[in-house]
Design an enzyme around this catalytic site. Structure first.
Site: not given
Ligand SMILES: *[C@@H]1O[C@H](CO)[C@@H](O)[C@H](O)[C@H]1NC(C)=O
Ligand SMILES: *[C@@H]1O[C@H](CO)[C@@H](O)[C@H](O)[C@H]1NC(C)=O
Ligand SMILES: *[C@@H]1O[C@H](CO)[C@@H](O)[C@H](O)[C@H]1NC(C)=O
Length: 738
Positions: A453-454, A544
């Protein structure tokens, strides 16, 4: 030392003493003491000295200049420090200046009697009768009737026309009745007391605030009065130097410093030509008589006006110092991330009028710029909140008085120049849409890899903002993200038909997807992945891909979602290694599950699984067939080699099926799930193969995960019985310590 005054002392030689007296005799009488009458004057070289010996008035030159000015300076500081200048913009070029009382005014003229400066006294007194001009102990030079000491009846006073220095007892600000506005203005330079670029005073737009201007622009804001102090100068609260207050009446708004706490201490506030206000003091009995700075305004980088832009907040404890207020995101993420905060922040989601579901409280701040504000000093906080709620253009509110929590300040439009002040700050409240969590429609949630996410999300946002290119029609539109403690959410555009798994794995819904529709979905997904892998500025590996991450719009067009695990690659980087395996069992390539290696070819593997699931209507995971321990890939592979590939095709596809197209899709699917990453085609080749009716395809090799792993049920027990679930429980995070 700011400047030194080359004062010419009255050191007449015997000869010149006679001459002086002689000259005076012929014109008016020369003076000593603190007062002149209409029959006296001050010529260059003579001075008035206040009765307490603190201040002196006379002619001076600034540093290296020859120009002469009438001014007031500290008597007891040998180098002198000028606190007031009469003719700052009209110097006298010789030493023939004189100051006298004439027709009810103080008049400064040169030898030829041309007027350099005049006091423009407020009263229309035409006569000089009973008038005197006096230098008071406070440093105030006043014109008044000799028998009247009432400050309200002074005809004129230098304190109403400050130069660059605020002395105790002076007011800064407006008298709206008379139109008088007292403002400090810096010297132009060391040598030149004429008006410089920086002004410090009260701005009357909205709720009055104390401001420093650079020309006409805000440079620094001490801010609005909060009952104790100006909201942006907690360091002046109960300072040891002087007491001050703020008067706000229908006709007046001014800042007022009362006399110093200790009368034997000299205090002042000076604005210099670099835009710094210095509050400093000097004690008479100091040996070196050095000024001691108590504080500077602005104090630090967060005091720079509007450093973080609209809806930004500055915090010296953060690095970088700027952040968006809660509920807001950077307007131009690329600029923001490279520390150009000027574009500020905007609401994460647009808020229609009346849609706000509550107020966010931001405690301990310097309140925003009040130019677009409204104030009531009597209204209570409940009423204040209601007023803000009712008014569609109200963006925030705060109480106007920190002492008793009364008063109501409302803001309209952008919130500018907010900073964090910890315990000395105030509470600011603004509208915020509460995060409603509707798992069935608007919102989707996921547990995301923090690292992913970062890095990835920032890149994705960059890309979106900089090039508007991550807007492919087969990618879901990302509206924003929310990180609050452990909770991490991505907010997408609304997808009325939920996700692919909702249809293909459900007996009652799967007939809605005939073969034509399924083929369109397969093609759309392929184009979306191709875009991520090739056409966007950065190579993006999704990591994913699975049926529940393929959302369907109202026309059942597929949109790839959930970039929570996505990783971007540099131009020639093709493979990366991670010790944290994230993804979903059944879709993860063998090299990723076993070795943590992921590349665009791991996405190709997941795509192959998806294609086979779409064609068969079965899940790769949890698939059992004739009691064999083969997963879906294993079965398709076996049936393909046995020449019976159609045996597993979803019955609900029925007659809509174009058999050669369907077989081609299965073939491509099998090529994508081959064991070895090198054998798998690139997405551009996949798109080519799917679009061609005649191209000869290579025979597929052995797929990955030919055999179902025996312990798999322990790691994912939910997959066999789920219908539609939020992504939270479907994405696995497996951390391995390597
Ligand atoms: C005032 O200041 C002087 C000089 O610093 C100091 O000696 C004196 O004690 C102070 N008086 C008070 C009442 O604080
Ligand atoms: C202005 O004041 C600040 C703070 O006292 C000082 O650092 C700076 O050197 C001053 N600038 C000039 C030109 O005097
Ligand atoms: C909202 O407040 C502004 C500023 O006071 C005012 O001009 C406007 O009329 C108000 N609107 C409503 C709907 O009350």
């Amino acid at each position: 030392m700011r400047n030194s005054v080359q004062k010419t002392r009255l050191l007449c030689s015997v000869f010149s003493l006679i001459l002086c007296t002689h000259v005076s005799f012929f014109f008016k009488f020369a003076i000593s003491g603190d007062t002149i009458t209409p029959t006296q004057f001050i010529s260059d070289g003579q001075t008035l000295i206040s009765s307490n010996n603190n201040f002196e008035l006379g002619f001076f030159s600034a540093n290296n200049s020859q120009n002469r000015y009438l001014g007031i300076w500290y008597k007891k500081i040998s180098t002198g420090t000028v606190v007031w200048v009469a003719n700052r913009d009209h110097p006298i070029t010789n030493k023939n200046g004189t100051l006298k009382i004439s027709e009810g005014n103080l008049v400064l003229s040169n030898q030829t009697q041309s007027i350099s400066w005049v006091s423009n006294s407020s009263n229309s007194v035409q006569t000089n009768q009973n008038l005197i001009a006096q230098l008071l102990d406070s440093g105030n030079f006043v014109l008044k009737f000799s028998n009247n000491d009432d400050p309200n009846e002074y005809l004129w006073q230098s304190f109403d026309f400050p130069t660059d220095t605020l002395l105790p007892g002076m007011k800064l600000g407006w008298n709206l009745k008379t139109g008088l506005n007292r403002v400090l203005c810096s010297w132009k330079s060391f040598d030149d007391p004429s008006q410089g670029d920086f002004k410090y005073g009260i701005d009357n737009q909205g709720y009055p605030q104390l401001v420093m201007w650079n020309r006409n622009q805000y440079h620094y804001r001490s801010g609005s009065w909060n009952g104790l102090r100006f909201t942006g100068t907690p360091q002046l609260n109960e300072n040891p130097v002087f007491e001050y207050t703020f008067v706000y009446k229908p006709n007046e708004a001014y800042y007022y410093t009362t006399w110093a706490r200790n009368n034997s201490v000299v205090t002042e506030l000076v604005v210099n030509n670099t835009g710094t206000g210095t509050v400093r003091r000097l004690t008479w009995n100091d040996k070196n008589k050095d000024w001691v700075t108590y504080t500077s305004l602005p104090l630090d980088i967060c005091d720079t006006f509007n450093l973080c832009g609209a809806h930004g907040s500055c915090n010296m404890d953060n690095s970088p110092v700027c952040q968006c207020l809660e509920g807001f995101v950077p307007k131009v993420a690329v600029n923001w991330n490279s520390m150009d905060w000027s574009n500020g922040c905007e609401r994460r989601s647009r808020l229609g009028c009346g849609e706000g579901e509550g107020f966010k409280r931001y405690a301990g701040v310097k309140l925003p710029d009040t130019r677009e504000s409204w104030v009531s000093l009597t209204m209570g906080s409940r009423e204040c909140e209601e007023l803000c709620l009712k008014n569609c253009s109200c963006s925030a509110y705060a109480s106007a008085n920190v002492v008793d929590g009364t008063g109501c300040l409302l803001w309209f439009g952008n919130l500018l120049d907010v900073r964090k002040l910890m315990d000395k700050g105030q509470d600011l409240l603004w509208f915020e849409k509460q995060e409603t969590f509707d798992t069935h429609s608007h919102w989707r949630a996921g547990v995301f890899d923090v690292i992913a996410l970062g890095t990835s999300l920032v890149h994705l946002q960059d890309e979106k903002a900089e090039e508007k290119r991550l807007q492919h029609r087969n990618l879901v539109k990302l509206l924003g993200c929310c990180i609050e403690r452990e909770e991490r959410m991505l907010v997408y555009e609304y997808m009325p038909n939920k996700s692919l798994d909702f249809f293909i794995f459900d007996e009652s819904r799967s007939p809605q997807l005939d073969w034509q529709k399924r083929k369109q979905i397969i093609d759309g997904i392929a184009r979306g992945i191709l875009y991520l892998h090739q056409d966007s500025r950065l190579r993006i590996v999704h990591r994913d891909l699975k049926a529940s991450n393929i959302l369907l719009d109202n026309e059942l067009n597929p949109k790839i979602s959930d970039f929570g695990l996505a990783r971007s690659f540099g131009g020639d980087e093709i493979e990366a290694n991670t010790s944290t395996i994230v993804g979903t069992y059944g879709y993860m390539s063998p090299e990723y599950t076993m070795d943590g290696l992921f590349s665009i070819k791991s996405d190709v593997f997941s795509f192959g699984v998806l294609v086979l699931e779409i064609v068969t209507g079965r899940k790769n995971r949890g698939f059992y067939y004739q009691n064999r321990l083969l997963n879906l890939l294993g079965h398709v592979w076996r049936l393909w080699n046995e020449g019976n590939p159609l045996e597993l095709v979803d019955a609900s596809i029925g007659n809509s099926c174009n058999v050669s197209e369907l077989l081609r899709c299965m073939h491509v699917g099998l090529l994508c799930v081959q064991q070895s990453a090198e054998d798998r085609p690139s997405m551009s080749f996949v798109v080519l193969m799917l679009g061609s009716e005649t191209m000869n395809l290579p025979p597929p090799r052995h797929p990955g995960y030919f055999l179902e792993l025996e312990n798999s049920n322990q790691t994912d027990s939910s997959s066999s019985n789920q219908e539609y679930q939020t992504a939270t429980d479907m994405t696995m995070t497996v951390s391995e310590s390597r």
